[in-house]
Design an enzyme around this catalytic site. Structure first.
Site, PDB file in Angstrom:
ATOM      1  N   ASP A  10     -53.723  68.698  12.080  1.00  0.00           N
ATOM      2  CA  ASP A  10     -52.821  68.371  12.964  1.00  0.00           C
ATOM      3  C   ASP A  10     -53.150  68.145  14.338  1.00  0.00           C
ATOM      4  OD1 ASP A  10     -50.256  68.286  13.917  1.00  0.00           O
ATOM      5  OD2 ASP A  10     -50.184  70.313  14.724  1.00  0.00           O
TER       6      ASP A  10
ATOM      7  N   ASP B 140     -54.863  61.965  16.492  1.00  0.00           N
ATOM      8  CA  ASP B 140     -54.003  61.885  17.512  1.00  0.00           C
ATOM      9  C   ASP B 140     -54.941  61.134  18.735  1.00  0.00           C
ATOM     10  OD1 ASP B 140     -52.396  61.771  19.782  1.00  0.00           O
ATOM     11  OD2 ASP B 140     -52.164  64.051  19.671  1.00  0.00           O
TER      12      ASP B 140
ATOM     13  N   GLU C 288     -50.570  58.228  15.946  1.00  0.00           N
ATOM     14  CA  GLU C 288     -49.315  58.638  17.093  1.00  0.00           C
ATOM     15  C   GLU C 288     -49.521  57.613  17.981  1.00  0.00           C
ATOM     16  OE1 GLU C 288     -49.297  63.176  18.006  1.00  0.00           O
ATOM     17  OE2 GLU C 288     -48.562  62.541  20.079  1.00  0.00           O
TER      18      GLU C 288
ATOM     19  N   GLY D 221     -43.061  68.533  17.625  1.00  0.00           N
ATOM     20  CA  GLY D 221     -42.289  69.536  18.720  1.00  0.00           C
ATOM     21  C   GLY D 221     -40.706  69.774  18.055  1.00  0.00           C
TER      22      GLY D 221
ATOM     23  N   ASN E 289     -42.531  68.554  11.784  1.00  0.00           N
ATOM     24  CA  ASN E 289     -43.461  69.578  12.306  1.00  0.00           C
ATOM     25  C   ASN E 289     -43.002  70.826  12.985  1.00  0.00           C
ATOM     26  OD1 ASN E 289     -45.371  67.773  11.327  1.00  0.00           O
ATOM     27  ND2 ASN E 289     -46.650  67.548  13.313  1.00  0.00           N
TER      28      ASN E 289
END
Ligand code: 13P
Length: 284
Positions: A83, A105, A135, A209, A230
């Site tokens: 992640d 990310d 992302e 989030g 997530n």
């Protein structure tokens, strides 16, 4: 059982539910997540962040997840995901350790730099048959904040989506649509934006989030094409509240297993609730 992420996320996309992706931090949170998945026959992603890798070590955390997946959770598909990987090095190390998919990310970088780092990671990961999530629009937070109010939550620019997917060849995409990592007072999914993004690409979309997002918004987001969700903060909160309570009830407690067991149970409960909300029960 340990499974490839693409199969899980494609099945979710085809059948119209969301794959639950849960951040784990240690053995106990991993056990709670796994037990919830087994109890409900639900496929899951167990994901670890770079800060969890710093805390637990890459090999120990990889072995915790893969051993649980092959034993306690052998009856359900489990993917192991990185992640918010921030660098090529971090992604490459996780792939070498046995992760089934990775998230690069680079969303804080200017668009062109995000494209170029993501593309580099995709080329490498695909050569090892590993899926990559990119992302767009940096989703803020990350420390399990609760109750705070972030003044302006950043949003993805929908005009960048098509170009980003085409240039990077990424397999799934996290998009900033009004949520933040943590439980913030002003989180609100911008459904008009989600609809616009959904029109620009048919690859699976990921909602980050999600701990602070009300249930009705989660359900609507899934209907509108969110395929992976997530959850991190809700796990941190459930786990830490339960062990604080156990310590309060018995201040002389010394048996760490006795102290931590309520934490495992609390994580299982919160994850079961989310799996039902995401519609993934029985989809193993
Ligand atoms: P929450 O902490 O808000 O659940 O977000 C988790 C997440 O998106 C991990 O990438």
């Amino acid at each position: 059982m340990l499974t490839d992420a693409p199969y899980l996320i494609k099945k979710a996309q085809k059948e119209g539910y969301a794959l639950g992706a849960f951040n784990i931090y240690n053995l106990e949170t991993a056990l709670g997540v796994a037990r919830a998945a087994v109890a409900l026959g639900s496929p899951i992603v167990m994901q670890v962040s770079e800060s969890t890798i710093d805390y637990a070590g890459l090999k120990p955390i990889t072995h915790i997840v893969s051993t649980i997946a092959k034993n306690e959770a052998v009856s359900v598909p489990v993917a192991l995901h990185l992640d918010h990987g921030k660098s090529f090095k971090s992604v490459a190390e996780c792939i070498a350790a046995g992760f089934s998919s990775v998230h690069i990310d680079a969303s804080l970088l200017p668009f062109d730099e995000n494209v170029s780092l993501t593309r580099e990671v995709v080329e490498y990961a695909h050569s090892k048959s590993i899926w990559v999530q990119g992302e767009l629009g940096a989703i803020p937070g990350g420390h399990g904040d609760i109750g705070a109010k972030s003044e302006e939550l950043p949003l993805v620019d929908p005009d960048q989506v098509e170009q980003f997917v085409k240039k990077t060849n990424v397999d799934s995409l996290a998009v900033a649509i009004g949520t933040a990592h943590g439980i913030f007072k002003n989180e609100r999914i911008h459904f008009d934006l989600l609809a616009e993004v959904r029109k620009k690409t048919d690859i699976p979309l990921v909602l980050h989030g999600a701990s602070g997002v009300p249930d009705n918004q989660i359900k609507k987001a899934i209907k509108m094409g969110i395929n992976k969700i997530n959850i991190g903060t809700a796990i941190k909160v459930a786990f830490s509240n339960a062990i604080k309570e156990a310590a309060k009830k018995n201040p002389n407690i010394t048996d760490v297993r006795e102290l931590l067991t309520p934490g495992i149970e609390a994580v299982q409960k919160v994850v079961e609730r989310k799996l039902k909300l995401f519609g993934s029960v029985g989809k193993k």
